[in-house]
Motif scaffolding. Structure first.
Motif, PDB file in Angstrom:
ATOM      1  N   ASN A 128       0.135  -1.308   0.084  1.00  0.00           N
ATOM      2  CA  ASN A 128       0.625  -0.182   0.002  1.00  0.00           C
ATOM      3  C   ASN A 128       0.670   1.203   0.217  1.00  0.00           C
ATOM      4  OD1 ASN A 128      -2.746   1.938   0.226  1.00  0.00           O
ATOM      5  ND2 ASN A 128      -1.472   2.411   2.332  1.00  0.00           N
ATOM      6  N   ASP A 129       2.178   1.272   0.819  1.00  0.00           N
ATOM      7  CA  ASP A 129       2.943   2.214   1.190  1.00  0.00           C
ATOM      8  C   ASP A 129       3.300   3.248  -0.326  1.00  0.00           C
ATOM      9  OD1 ASP A 129       1.654   3.310   3.323  1.00  0.00           O
ATOM     10  OD2 ASP A 129       3.284   1.859   4.432  1.00  0.00           O
ATOM     11  N   LEU A 130       4.530   1.328  -1.073  1.00  0.00           N
ATOM     12  CA  LEU A 130       5.162   1.547  -2.171  1.00  0.00           C
ATOM     13  C   LEU A 130       4.310   2.170  -2.859  1.00  0.00           C
ATOM     14  CD1 LEU A 130       7.726   1.191  -3.432  1.00  0.00           C
ATOM     15  CD2 LEU A 130       6.859  -1.071  -3.502  1.00  0.00           C
ATOM     16  N   VAL A 131       3.111   1.779  -3.096  1.00  0.00           N
ATOM     17  CA  VAL A 131       2.168   2.054  -4.935  1.00  0.00           C
ATOM     18  C   VAL A 131       1.565   3.590  -4.618  1.00  0.00           C
ATOM     19  CG1 VAL A 131       0.198   1.506  -5.922  1.00  0.00           C
ATOM     20  CG2 VAL A 131       1.397   0.170  -5.212  1.00  0.00           C
ATOM     21  N   ASN A 132       0.979   3.671  -3.222  1.00  0.00           N
ATOM     22  CA  ASN A 132       0.662   5.041  -3.236  1.00  0.00           C
ATOM     23  C   ASN A 132       1.558   6.218  -3.187  1.00  0.00           C
ATOM     24  OD1 ASN A 132      -1.917   4.509  -2.646  1.00  0.00           O
ATOM     25  ND2 ASN A 132      -1.826   4.351  -0.038  1.00  0.00           N
ATOM     26  N   GLY A 133       2.565   5.940  -2.290  1.00  0.00           N
ATOM     27  CA  GLY A 133       3.944   6.701  -2.765  1.00  0.00           C
ATOM     28  C   GLY A 133       4.417   6.876  -3.943  1.00  0.00           C
ATOM     29  N   ILE A 134       4.191   5.694  -5.046  1.00  0.00           N
ATOM     30  CA  ILE A 134       4.986   6.528  -6.937  1.00  0.00           C
ATOM     31  C   ILE A 134       3.708   7.441  -7.154  1.00  0.00           C
ATOM     32  CG2 ILE A 134       4.778   5.225  -8.504  1.00  0.00           C
ATOM     33  CD1 ILE A 134       6.702   2.592  -7.363  1.00  0.00           C
ATOM     34  N   VAL A 135       2.360   6.535  -6.850  1.00  0.00           N
ATOM     35  CA  VAL A 135       1.364   7.661  -7.974  1.00  0.00           C
ATOM     36  C   VAL A 135       1.427   9.007  -7.129  1.00  0.00           C
ATOM     37  CG1 VAL A 135      -0.905   7.305  -7.420  1.00  0.00           C
ATOM     38  CG2 VAL A 135      -0.042   5.630  -7.167  1.00  0.00           C
ATOM     39  N   ALA A 136       1.689   9.339  -5.658  1.00  0.00           N
ATOM     40  CA  ALA A 136       1.396  10.278  -5.233  1.00  0.00           C
ATOM     41  C   ALA A 136       2.932  10.816  -5.885  1.00  0.00           C
ATOM     42  CB  ALA A 136       1.184  10.664  -3.904  1.00  0.00           C
ATOM     43  N   GLY A 137       4.007  10.418  -6.651  1.00  0.00           N
ATOM     44  CA  GLY A 137       4.755  10.932  -7.155  1.00  0.00           C
ATOM     45  C   GLY A 137       6.135  11.138  -6.373  1.00  0.00           C
ATOM     46  N   SER A 138       6.074  10.746  -4.720  1.00  0.00           N
ATOM     47  CA  SER A 138       6.933  10.851  -3.874  1.00  0.00           C
ATOM     48  C   SER A 138       8.094   9.752  -4.785  1.00  0.00           C
ATOM     49  CB  SER A 138       6.417  10.680  -2.843  1.00  0.00           C
ATOM     50  OG  SER A 138       5.632  11.368  -2.267  1.00  0.00           O
ATOM     51  N   SER A 139       9.030  10.093  -3.812  1.00  0.00           N
ATOM     52  CA  SER A 139      10.353   9.492  -4.223  1.00  0.00           C
ATOM     53  C   SER A 139      10.851   7.554  -3.353  1.00  0.00           C
ATOM     54  CB  SER A 139      11.679  10.330  -3.337  1.00  0.00           C
ATOM     55  OG  SER A 139      11.409   9.515  -2.042  1.00  0.00           O
ATOM     56  N   PHE A 140      11.151   6.750  -4.377  1.00  0.00           N
ATOM     57  CA  PHE A 140      10.688   5.465  -4.262  1.00  0.00           C
ATOM     58  C   PHE A 140      11.489   4.771  -2.934  1.00  0.00           C
ATOM     59  CE2 PHE A 140      13.346   1.115  -4.661  1.00  0.00           C
ATOM     60  CZ  PHE A 140      11.585   0.605  -4.880  1.00  0.00           C
ATOM     61  N   SER A 141      10.892   4.194  -2.187  1.00  0.00           N
ATOM     62  CA  SER A 141      11.198   3.904  -1.149  1.00  0.00           C
ATOM     63  C   SER A 141      11.673   2.684  -0.938  1.00  0.00           C
ATOM     64  CB  SER A 141      10.053   4.020   0.333  1.00  0.00           C
ATOM     65  OG  SER A 141      10.238   3.177   1.609  1.00  0.00           O
TER      66      SER A 141
END
Length: 546
Positions: free
Chosen positions: A44-57
């Motif tokens: 959930n966190d990884l996909v939402n981060g990418i969709v939101a344009g945040s840096s890859f965790s």
């Protein structure tokens, strides 16, 4: 057996005994649930981060991979532990059935049938309540996880679960029905195949080349049953699998629609769809186990009947010094074998029991040793009472092992018992190769090794020559306080008991000697049986006059 008693035995024998193994499984599956939660959270966190344009965790990605690795590893540990537990239960049940057969009189064919035909099912019945409870827990945990990420998608998955439940529930029992029918039809085929193989030489000699119509009919019946079996088996497999496969796809499609409406995040949709896909396996397992439980329960009850008893081993310690029988009646069903039996045997008594075949001598001997209960009256069995019969089993092992019976007696004790029983053949010889007389000496040595206070020897000197029999009985006389010898051949004894016509009488030794001396000078008519009839018809004291 009522349900309350059945559950009581189940709890006492299974759950309490194997609580450690069950606890390990609980811990393993708790670990799986925790890892699944973190796996879905990382997704959930990884996909939402990418969709939101945040840096890859990288941390989140490593966590996702690590939990994805740990879940199958924990699954392996759980399945491995569960498989070992089931085999442990099976072995323990088999061992307990065998111990029960040694503690009381049982039908040997019944014991073998239960071990070969019912043991696996009985183990399944014992394991089913725990496994069903566990699968319900799995379903609940996965549904809660789906709900945490998207309550809408969790609720939307329930119609798929219901449809899956209906398909498996309606078709699943037919798999068991037609699988049983397939096995039944195959047994018919195998019977005729065996007949054809066994009789092939006769058919060949007569020039017969055509297969019997009954065999062809058996083939057709087997094929018809197999068609039904495969139809329902594959119907459940593909019908249920299609629903289980469609549900998470629907969750993704519907979830993405919600995400487009800003009613859900893409990460939550993927996590919830993954949780939805996990709902179906526990449902399938529950239905399968519930459907087969009634069959398992029948086998479980059969096995428990062999375990459910509180009888002590016959001849166990705790009796008195003397064997006492008062007004006893012995019967098998409605047939009375012996009646009005009164007898007292005390230390120092060496008794010869004689009489025609089939009059109850063995019944009397077994009763004195506590192996047969009277229909009425009293039988007091002395301490350390043993019964040795000519039908006692000789195992496919060495003479030494057949004497020791794997109880761990010292070598010196076993060799001394062998010497006392006049065994003059190697102790490392396979006992199955022994003659009747040698086998009987092994039986006597077995008894002497265990130092009984009271011993019944039932026709175990019939294969011995006179000198060897006298040596073995002399050893018994010197080491066993009370001994009863049942034999058709004469035995030197202080007391002689005559059994015949349903009665038991004490024959004075002097009376028997005078009778034999008188008959020695008369023509023999009817031989020994005539002498027995004359003794039995004589007026002699009751056995209570010890």
């Amino acid at each position: 057996m009522n349900l309350k008693k059945e559950l009581s035995i189940l709890f006492t024998y299974f759950y309490r005994k194997y609580i450690r193994y069950l606890a390990v499984l609980f811990v393993v599956w708790t670990g799986i649930f925790i890892c699944t939660f973190f796996q879905l959270s990382f997704l959930n966190d990884l996909v939402n981060g990418i969709v939101a344009g945040s840096s890859f965790s990288l941390f989140t990605a490593v966590g996702l991979v690590l939990t994805s690795f740990l879940i199958p590893l924990l699954n392996f540990i759980g399945e491995y532990s569960s498989g070992l537990l089931k085999r442990r239960v099976e072995i323990d049940l088999m061992a307990e059935i065998l111990r029960s057969s040694m503690r009381r009189e049982v039908d040997k064919s019944e014991v073998l049938a239960r071990i070969s035909g019912d043991l696996m099912n009985a183990m399944g019945a014992a394991y089913t309540p725990f496994d069903v409870a566990f699968q319900l827990m799995r379903f609940s945990v996965y549904f809660v996880l789906a709900w945490l990420f998207s309550s809408t998608l969790a609720l939307a998955a329930l119609p798929f679960v219901a449809a899956y439940l209906v398909v498996v529930w309606r078709l699943g029992p037919k798999i068991f029905k037609y699988s049983a029918l397939e096995r039944e039809r195959y047994s018919e085929v195998y019977k005729w195949v065996k007949e054809m193989v066994d009789g092939s030489h006769s058919l060949r000699r007569l020039g017969v080349r055509r297969l019997p119509d009954l065999l062809l009919a058996a083939f057709n019946g087997w094929l018809a049953a197999t068609k039904r079996q495969i139809f329902y088996l594959k119907g459940v497999q593909f019908g249920a699998e299609s629903i289980a496969y469609a549900a998470p796809q629907f969750a993704i499609a519907y979830g993405l629609y919600l995400a487009a409406q800003d009613a859900a995040t893409v990460g939550a949709v993927l996590a919830a769809s993954r949780a939805v896909s996990l709902l179906f396996e526990p449902v399938a397992i529950i239905i399968s186990e519930v459907a087969s439980y009634m069959q398992f329960r029948v086998s479980y009850r059969r096995v428990v009947e062999l375990l459910d008893h509180g009888e002590a081993a016959p001849g166990a310690d705790g009796g008195g010094e003397a064997a006492v029988v008062e007004a006893a009646v012995f019967a098998y069903g409605d047939k009375v074998v012996l009646s009005g039996v009164d007898l007292v045997l005390r230390p120092g008594d060496f008794v010869w029991v004689r009489g025609p075949s089939g009059v109850g001598k063995t019944t009397l001997g077994k009763a004195l040793a506590g192996l047969v209960k009277p229909a009425s009256g009293v039988v007091e069995v002395p301490r350390r009472a043993l019964y040795v019969g000519n039908d006692d089993y000789i195992f496919d092992a060495s003479v030494y092992e057949n004497i020791d019976l794997w109880e761990g007696y010292s070598r010196e004790e076993v060799e001394e018992a062998a010497r006392l029983a006049a065994i003059d053949f190697p102790l490392d010889k396979n006992a199955k190769e022994l003659s009747e007389g040698q086998r009987q000496r092994v039986l006597i040595a077995r008894a002497l090794l265990r130092r009984p206070h009271f011993l019944v020897l039932d026709e175990v000197i019939s294969g011995l020559d006179q000198q060897t029999a006298e040596r073995a009985l002399a050893s018994v006389r010197s080491r066993v306080p009370i001994c009863v010898v049942i034999s058709h051949r004469p035995v030197e004894a202080e007391k002689i008991v005559e059994v015949g016509e349903g009665r038991v009488k004490l024959v004075p030794v002097q009376h028997l000697q005078r009778l034999e001396e008188r008959q020695a000078g008369e023509p023999r008519s009817g031989g020994g049986d005539a002498a027995l009839r004359e003794v039995a018809s004589s007026t002699v004291p009751s056995l209570s006059s010890a």
